[in-house]
Design a protein around this motif. Structure first.
Motif, PDB file in Angstrom:
ATOM      1  N   LEU A   1      15.417  -8.165  22.581  1.00 38.44           N
ATOM      2  CA  LEU A   1      15.215  -7.563  21.264  1.00 38.44           C
ATOM      3  C   LEU A   1      14.398  -8.525  20.404  1.00 38.44           C
ATOM      4  CD1 LEU A   1      18.814  -6.163  20.712  1.00 38.44           C
ATOM      5  CD2 LEU A   1      16.790  -4.914  21.480  1.00 38.44           C
ATOM      6  N   ASN A   2      13.371  -8.000  19.772  1.00 33.39           N
ATOM      7  CA  ASN A   2      12.439  -8.850  19.026  1.00 33.39           C
ATOM      8  C   ASN A   2      12.653  -8.790  17.526  1.00 33.39           C
ATOM      9  OD1 ASN A   2      11.093  -9.782  21.349  1.00 33.39           O
ATOM     10  ND2 ASN A   2       9.961  -7.860  21.457  1.00 33.39           N
ATOM     11  N   PHE A   3      13.884  -8.978  17.096  1.00 33.63           N
ATOM     12  CA  PHE A   3      14.130  -9.060  15.662  1.00 33.63           C
ATOM     13  C   PHE A   3      15.211 -10.095  15.394  1.00 33.63           C
ATOM     14  CE2 PHE A   3      16.664  -5.374  17.121  1.00 33.63           C
ATOM     15  CZ  PHE A   3      17.927  -5.691  16.654  1.00 33.63           C
ATOM     16  N   HIS A   4      15.377 -10.399  14.123  1.00 34.75           N
ATOM     17  CA  HIS A   4      16.343 -11.391  13.662  1.00 34.75           C
ATOM     18  C   HIS A   4      17.425 -10.703  12.837  1.00 34.75           C
ATOM     19  CE1 HIS A   4      12.705 -13.708  14.408  1.00 34.75           C
ATOM     20  NE2 HIS A   4      13.434 -14.809  14.409  1.00 34.75           N
ATOM     21  N   ILE A   5      18.576 -11.319  12.791  1.00 38.94           N
ATOM     22  CA  ILE A   5      19.656 -10.891  11.903  1.00 38.94           C
ATOM     23  C   ILE A   5      19.817 -12.001  10.867  1.00 38.94           C
ATOM     24  CG2 ILE A   5      22.124 -10.344  11.716  1.00 38.94           C
ATOM     25  CD1 ILE A   5      20.690  -8.260  13.317  1.00 38.94           C
TER      26      ILE A   5
END
Length: 181
Positions: free
Chosen positions: A87-91
């Motif tokens: 997954l290519n996103f940040h939290i």
């Protein structure tokens, strides 16, 4: 409370059994989950579900907001961590009060992969170390493919898979390492 992305839009409460009680921004569709609400939901959720592989046809759009954000709850700067696992996103998470910010569709994507019950682990050193190791491994394999070429690299990968489970793996590896032949 104000949205940490839009800065001016107010967050309103939303509740469902499928996810923790959250505060939602109607403008950017981001979601703030207070720490105690996440833990309350996680305890009621039950056992940790095994991670599912990514479904190629099930890609929801995300808009990973990259600007610095302030916690809508306590005003401290949020920290960003990569989710990884393809997954290519940040939290974003507040290191002070422990709340989480999910940009549009991030929770839904985590849920589709059964990672929604692992959000608290994303901010651990072990999780981030594993992601860094996977990224390094991917870069290494990409360099090897550039050096060998795609066709030869595929042959080497297949040979590697074959030797990994072969009952005489050690003998094969010793034979390959023998520089005198």
């Amino acid at each position: 409370m104000k949205c940490p992305v839009c800065k001016t839009a107010a967050l309103h409460s939303l509740e469902s059994e499928e996810q923790p009680r959250r505060l939602v921004c109607d403008k950017c569709e981001g979601q703030w989950v207070k720490s105690f609400q996440y833990w309350k939901w996680l305890n009621a959720h039950g056992i940790n579900l095994p991670e599912k592989p990514a479904e190629e046809d099930e890609q929801l759009p995300t808009k990973d907001s990259t600007k610095a954000k302030l916690c809508p709850e306590c005003g401290h700067l949020l920290s960003r961590n990569k989710v990884g696992h393809g997954l290519n996103f940040h939290i974003d998470r507040c290191p002070t009060c422990g709340g989480f910010w999910f940009d549009k569709n991030e929770w839904e994507i985590l849920k589709s992969r059964n990672l929604h019950d692992d959000v608290h682990f994303i901010f651990s050193a072990a999780w981030q170390h594993k992601i860094a190791k996977e990224e390094d491994r991917g870069a290494y394999e990409s360099r090897i493919e550039t050096i060998l070429g795609k066709q030869d690299c595929t042959k080497v990968r297949n040979f590697k898979k074959w030797t990994a489970t072969h009952p005489k793996r050690n003998t094969i590896m010793a034979f390959l390492a023998d520089l005198d032949t």
